[in-house]
Write a protein that holds these residues in place. Structure first.
Motif, PDB file in Angstrom:
ATOM      1  N   HIS A 171      50.964 -26.474 -32.562  1.00 48.24           N
ATOM      2  CA  HIS A 171      51.775 -27.379 -33.459  1.00 48.24           C
ATOM      3  C   HIS A 171      50.963 -28.486 -34.266  1.00 48.24           C
ATOM      4  O   HIS A 171      51.244 -28.746 -35.327  1.00 48.24           O
ATOM      5  CB  HIS A 171      53.091 -27.791 -32.765  1.00 48.24           C
ATOM      6  N   ASP A 224      58.887 -33.893 -37.986  1.00 46.67           N
ATOM      7  CA  ASP A 224      57.801 -32.987 -37.698  1.00 46.67           C
ATOM      8  C   ASP A 224      57.532 -32.629 -36.322  1.00 46.67           C
ATOM      9  O   ASP A 224      56.529 -32.425 -35.901  1.00 46.67           O
ATOM     10  CB  ASP A 224      56.453 -33.718 -38.330  1.00 46.67           C
ATOM     11  N   LEU A 267      58.455 -31.017 -32.414  1.00 47.10           N
ATOM     12  CA  LEU A 267      58.385 -29.873 -31.841  1.00 47.10           C
ATOM     13  C   LEU A 267      59.528 -29.789 -30.684  1.00 47.10           C
ATOM     14  O   LEU A 267      59.422 -30.601 -29.581  1.00 47.10           O
ATOM     15  CB  LEU A 267      57.023 -29.570 -31.207  1.00 47.10           C
ATOM     16  N   LEU A 323      67.665 -25.866 -37.024  1.00 47.33           N
ATOM     17  CA  LEU A 323      66.547 -25.606 -36.537  1.00 47.33           C
ATOM     18  C   LEU A 323      66.096 -24.103 -36.674  1.00 47.33           C
ATOM     19  O   LEU A 323      66.837 -23.262 -36.644  1.00 47.33           O
ATOM     20  CB  LEU A 323      66.227 -25.949 -35.104  1.00 47.33           C
ATOM     21  N   THR A 337      59.874 -22.043 -29.051  1.00 48.47           N
ATOM     22  CA  THR A 337      59.852 -23.285 -29.800  1.00 48.47           C
ATOM     23  C   THR A 337      60.689 -23.167 -30.759  1.00 48.47           C
ATOM     24  O   THR A 337      61.372 -22.109 -31.012  1.00 48.47           O
ATOM     25  CB  THR A 337      58.413 -23.135 -30.294  1.00 48.47           C
ATOM     26  N   ARG A 379      61.468 -25.732 -34.588  1.00 42.83           N
ATOM     27  CA  ARG A 379      61.255 -26.613 -35.410  1.00 42.83           C
ATOM     28  C   ARG A 379      62.431 -26.946 -36.498  1.00 42.83           C
ATOM     29  O   ARG A 379      63.140 -26.042 -36.631  1.00 42.83           O
ATOM     30  CB  ARG A 379      59.809 -26.473 -36.083  1.00 42.83           C
ATOM     31  N   ARG A 380      62.453 -27.842 -37.065  1.00 43.06           N
ATOM     32  CA  ARG A 380      63.485 -28.139 -38.316  1.00 43.06           C
ATOM     33  C   ARG A 380      63.184 -27.037 -39.357  1.00 43.06           C
ATOM     34  O   ARG A 380      62.191 -26.940 -39.719  1.00 43.06           O
ATOM     35  CB  ARG A 380      62.985 -29.528 -38.997  1.00 43.06           C
TER      36      ARG A 380
END
Length: 245
Positions: A54, A159, A161, A212, A241, A243-244
């Motif tokens: 990431h 940004d 994770l 997400l 995982t 993320r946005r």
């Protein structure tokens, strides 16, 4: 076995009490949390790889989270929070059970680690956003999963994770995790309700509803030869995982 019982507005008090009773043994690798001690290195292997990918970290760096903040939701007595701190993160841990937070704080102090711990509902904590948000073996203990996921997402920096792990709702997990493991004492009785387990598809939907995007899940499997290990087999437990979007 969970690391926590944190919920958003709807903490299950009976579960918080259940895990609170285990607080004194949390750091005993042969006690009631023995399975977590076996599971932790497997999760950390995934976490380290996800961190490096990431943030394009140096894979040889000892503290890839230096300068970054981490929130461990459902931290229990700190089995994951402490390694995150050793990886360089400024760590905050939240758990539903005050007994767990007391045990976590005492252990961190003894280890010389500066970790901020808080008890209670995540929504009630005024803690801002974090570069890394983790919730390991927590979702299956939350009553209002959509509200909880929205709260997790609200704590994630733009940004950032997120890393989650949870049991999969399959025939295999019912037999092995709820039936066999609890029957022989590998996991304390009453820890799991199989109906609360989430399939990867259901978790993807929860994450999408919170804005997400979920990465490719990786299984946490067991074999007599390898023990607990990362695997393409998602039938028992998996880690992902997010993320946005």
């Amino acid at each position: 076995m969970p690391d926590a019982t944190v919920a958003n507005l709807t903490i299950r008090e009976d579960e918080a009490a259940h895990f609170g009773k285990l607080a004194a043994e949390w750091w005993d690798p042969k006690g009631s949390s023995a399975m977590l001690h076996r599971l932790n290195p497997v999760r950390l292997k995934f976490i380290r790889r996800a961190i490096d990918m990431h943030w394009a970290s140096d894979v040889e760096a000892r503290k890839p989270l230096s300068g970054k903040s981490a929130l461990d939701v459902g931290c229990g007595a700190g089995l994951l929070s402490e390694p995150l701190a050793r990886l360089g993160a400024d760590v905050t841990g939240v758990d539903a059970a005050p007994e767990n937070i007391a045990a976590a704080s005492a252990h961190a102090e003894g280890a010389g680690l500066d970790i901020r711990y808080m008890a209670g509902e995540l929504a009630a904590q005024d803690i801002g956003t974090f570069d890394l948000v983790t919730a390991m073996e927590v979702l299956e203990h939350v009553a209002d999963k959509r509200a909880f996921m929205r709260e997790l997402a609200a704590r994630l920096a733009p940004d950032g994770l997120m890393i989650l792990s949870t049991p999969n709702r399959t025939p295999q997990s019912r037999v092995l995790m709820v039936g066999a493991a609890e029957a022989v004492g590998l996991i304390p009785r009453g820890t799991h309700d199989w109906n609360d387990f989430l399939t990867p598809e259901e978790l993807r939907d929860l994450l999408s509803g919170a804005g997400l995007t979920m990465g490719e899940p990786e299984g946490i499997a067991f074999s007599p030869v390898k023990g607990l290990h990362l695997s393409g087999d998602l039938s028992l437990n998996y880690i992902v995982t997010a993320r946005r979007a």
